[in-house]
Design an enzyme around this catalytic site. Structure first.
Site, PDB file in Angstrom:
ATOM      1  N   ASP A   1       0.863  -1.168   0.000  1.00 10.10           N
ATOM      2  CA  ASP A   1       0.000   0.000   0.000  1.00 10.10           C
ATOM      3  C   ASP A   1       0.908   1.229   0.000  1.00 10.10           C
ATOM      4  OD1 ASP A   1      -2.270   1.675   0.438  1.00 10.10           O
ATOM      5  OD2 ASP A   1      -3.241   0.004   1.468  1.00 10.10           O
TER       6      ASP A   1
ATOM      7  N   ASP B   1      -2.870   4.707  -2.232  1.00 12.28           N
ATOM      8  CA  ASP B   1      -3.866   5.345  -1.376  1.00 12.28           C
ATOM      9  C   ASP B   1      -4.247   6.739  -1.902  1.00 12.28           C
ATOM     10  OD1 ASP B   1      -5.182   5.090   1.288  1.00 12.28           O
ATOM     11  OD2 ASP B   1      -4.074   6.950   1.687  1.00 12.28           O
TER      12      ASP B   1
ATOM     13  N   GLU C   1      -6.332   4.219  -5.779  1.00  4.62           N
ATOM     14  CA  GLU C   1      -7.623   4.498  -5.147  1.00  4.62           C
ATOM     15  C   GLU C   1      -8.051   5.907  -5.568  1.00  4.62           C
ATOM     16  OE1 GLU C   1      -9.605   4.773  -0.688  1.00  4.62           O
ATOM     17  OE2 GLU C   1      -7.625   5.582  -1.065  1.00  4.62           O
TER      18      GLU C   1
ATOM     19  N   HIS D   1     -11.248  -2.438   3.379  1.00  2.32           N
ATOM     20  CA  HIS D   1     -11.135  -2.127   4.804  1.00  2.32           C
ATOM     21  C   HIS D   1     -11.860  -0.841   5.201  1.00  2.32           C
ATOM     22  CE1 HIS D   1      -8.223   0.253   2.708  1.00  2.32           C
ATOM     23  NE2 HIS D   1      -8.060   1.004   3.781  1.00  2.32           N
ATOM     24  N   ASP D   2     -12.396  -0.108   4.236  1.00  2.00           N
ATOM     25  CA  ASP D   2     -13.139   1.117   4.539  1.00  2.00           C
ATOM     26  C   ASP D   2     -14.642   0.936   4.357  1.00  2.00           C
ATOM     27  OD1 ASP D   2     -10.761   2.609   4.898  1.00  2.00           O
ATOM     28  OD2 ASP D   2     -10.649   3.092   2.762  1.00  2.00           O
TER      29      ASP D   2
END
Ligand code: NOJ
Length: 561
Positions: A111, A213, A255, A329-330
């Site tokens: 990440d 990210d 993302e 995960h969000d």
């Protein structure tokens, strides 16, 4: 000689890549597997589960951040990009993970969190030291506005102003997330070259690529109030590509909450030399409330959901590439958000997987999704650990909402739903840890766990394994042309995928009801049942009965009879 019907035009426009046929599995290391009993998942824990992941068939693991961090945002606040957080292990553990994964045909995606760092990163510590600091310009500092307040009204995703006044120098710094996550200044070429150097250091260690990210924020024009999709965003990504992974055969996924089908082509178009693909969230945000956002989600509207997913399938049909995911995960747990976690848990979890994995793009499985893990039902605020949820609670209560009402929303949409520990077995704490877990395990682990599913051919897990394997075997799943049918039908998702003389028909009932649908002539056929969550279906005609959440795929030849 039989003739091909409607032979599709050039299907080879897309240059074939290894990651087109791959299925990625996302690990949230903190919640995956704890090897040393401290209640926090770690890298040796992941190594211990590689055989499990190999038997699921996934060939790429994306790890949420494992770097040194004060963990204000569970690692999305990095204080040392080239080291591992103590609770996760060591660099030697990481190298071992890369090697052991490679032996099993699995690559590791890291990440890349470079929109911001932690406020404990030495760059920020130095930058905030004085206005004359050598690294002042590594971050975004502005003088107060005329009334002494923040320079402008930009807000943080975690609530409140995006500016914090640093009393030491009397200036504000920008943080689009928590105040402990100061934004880097990408306009500074030194910042960019430091990041590229760091990326190459990891690439040289043998990783398979990066998940990036909030990458759509790095081109921001703060003074113009622009955060996402700034004017230099794509220049930076092209530079990053040239300076780091461009000549390496890796997977990169950005993302991008702001992505549209048009901008997705800028990121992932074949002549652009930027990224492999982006994560888009249009179908996620379309069901958020206009005022309260995700804290008051609307019920899923299937017609709208199909329209958005279909639009993306078409937009990236011949150039660019889609990522496919229901959760991360969000986000809430897929089966709780889009399926029926109580009445038809197994059926709906399998149905959702079928619809997603047979589309065109690279599927991502979020840890626990392969066993149908569900949202939690916390009852008290101290059970939540997520910084966003806790900040938002404060703001919503200040605005007049009761804690009880807030908790209802958090149990539907809060990020901790995805972060409760992986449920490995019926052992205490789901077999995640022998200690006390950093966040409570979902109590349904006693019946919902991996151990009980891997040995059951009819489990959700077995269904995922089948889907991952089908993608490896059938080019029509990877490259077939997508066409949607019954667009306005409120209950079913129907599409075909076509490649050369093969056609795959996918039909899914998104309701808890038994229904009967009418199919147009073009879809009547006999074929090979490829996968289903009820009994195999080898033929469909004018009318079709479907059980609650029934879904199946039928492979047939397009050769004229
Ligand atoms: C997006 C990540 O997915 C999320 O978990 C994080 O809080 C923010 N970016 C900030 O890094």
């Amino acid at each position: 000689m039989k003739e091909l019907v409607n032979k599709p035009k050039s299907l080879s426009i897309i240059e074939r890549k290894w990651w087109h046929a791959a299925t990625v599995y996302q690990i949230y290391p903190r919640s995956f597997c704890d090897s040393n009993g401290d209640g926090i998942g770690d890298i040796p824990g992941i190594i211990g589960r590689l055989d499990y992941l190999q038997s699921l068939g996934v060939t790429v693991l994306w790890l949420s951040p494992i770097y040194k961090s004060p963990m204000d945002d569970n690692g999305y606040d990095i204080s040392d990009y080239q080291n591992i957080a103590d609770e996760f292990g060591t660099l030697a553990d990481f190298d071992k993970l890369v090697a052991e994964a490679r032996q099993r045909g699995i690559g590791i995606l890291l990440d890349l969190v470079v929109n911001h760092t932690s406020d404990e990163h030495p760059w920020f510590v130095e930058s905030r030291g004085s206005r004359e600091s050598r690294l002042r310009d590594f971050y975004i500092w502005r003088p107060p506005s005329a009334d002494g307040g923040p320079p402008n009204d930009l807000t943080s995703s975690f609530g409140g102003s995006a500016w914090t006044l640093d009393p030491r120098t009397g200036e504000y710094y920008l943080h689009l997330f928590s105040r402990r996550q100061p934004d880097l200044n990408w306009k500074n070429p030194e910042v960019r070259s430091e990041i590229y150097r760091m990326m190459n250091w990891w690439l040289d260690r043998g990783i398979a690529g990066f998940r990036m990210d909030v990458i759509d924020l790095i081109g921001k024009e703060v003074d113009a109030g622009i955060t996402a999709d700034g004017p230099h965003l794509h220049d930076y990504l092209q530079e990053m590509n040239r300076e780091t992974f461009g000549e390496r055969d890796v997977l990169t996924v950005g993302e991008a909450w702001s992505a549209t089908p048009d901008s997705a082509l800028l990121y992932s178009g074949r002549d652009r030399r930027e990224l492999s693909m982006v994560f888009q969230f249009e179908y996620v945000t379309q069901s958020w409330d206009e005022t309260h956002g995700k804290w008051r989600p609307k019920p899923v509207d299937l017609v709208k959901l199909k329209a958005v997913l279909g639009k993306w399938q078409h937009a990236l049909a011949e150039d660019g590439w889609n990522s496919l995911f229901w959760g991360n995960h969000d986000l809430p747990r897929a089966v709780s958000r889009y399926g029926d976690a109580t009445g038809y848990h197994v059926e709906s979890a399998k149905m959702l997987a079928t619809v997603l994995h047979l589309m065109k793009g690279t599927p991502f499985i979020y840890q626990g999704e392969e066993i149908g893990m569900t949202n939690v039902s916390f009852t008290s605020l101290n059970q939540y650990k997520d910084i966003e949820t806790l900040n938002m609670h404060r703001l919503h209560v200040e605005a007049g909402l009761s804690t009880e009402d807030f908790i209802r929303g958090a149990n539907e949409s809060g990020r901790d739903n995805a972060r409760t520990p992986m449920q490995w077995s019926a052992d205490p704490h789901g077999g995640f840890t022998t200690g006390s877990p950093w966040i409570e395990v979902n109590p349904n682990y006693a019946t919902l766990n991996a151990a009980s599913q891997v040995s059951d051919d009819r489990s959700i897990w077995a269904h995922y394994r089948e889907l991952v394997s089908l993608r490896k075997q059938h080019p029509v799943i990877v490259y077939g042309r997508y066409q949607a049918w019954l667009d306005h039908h409120p209950d079913v998702f129907v599409y075909t995928r076509t490649l050369d003389d093969e056609e795959l028909l996918v039909i899914a009932n998104f309701t808890p009801r038994t229904i009967t649908i009418e199919l147009p002539d073009e879809l009547h056929r006999r074929g090979r049942p490829l996968i289903s969550n009820y009994s195999p279906v080898g033929e469909v005609g004018e009318t079709l009965g479907l059980g609650p959440y029934e879904a199946f795929a039928l492979l047939s030849s397009r050769l004229a009879p």
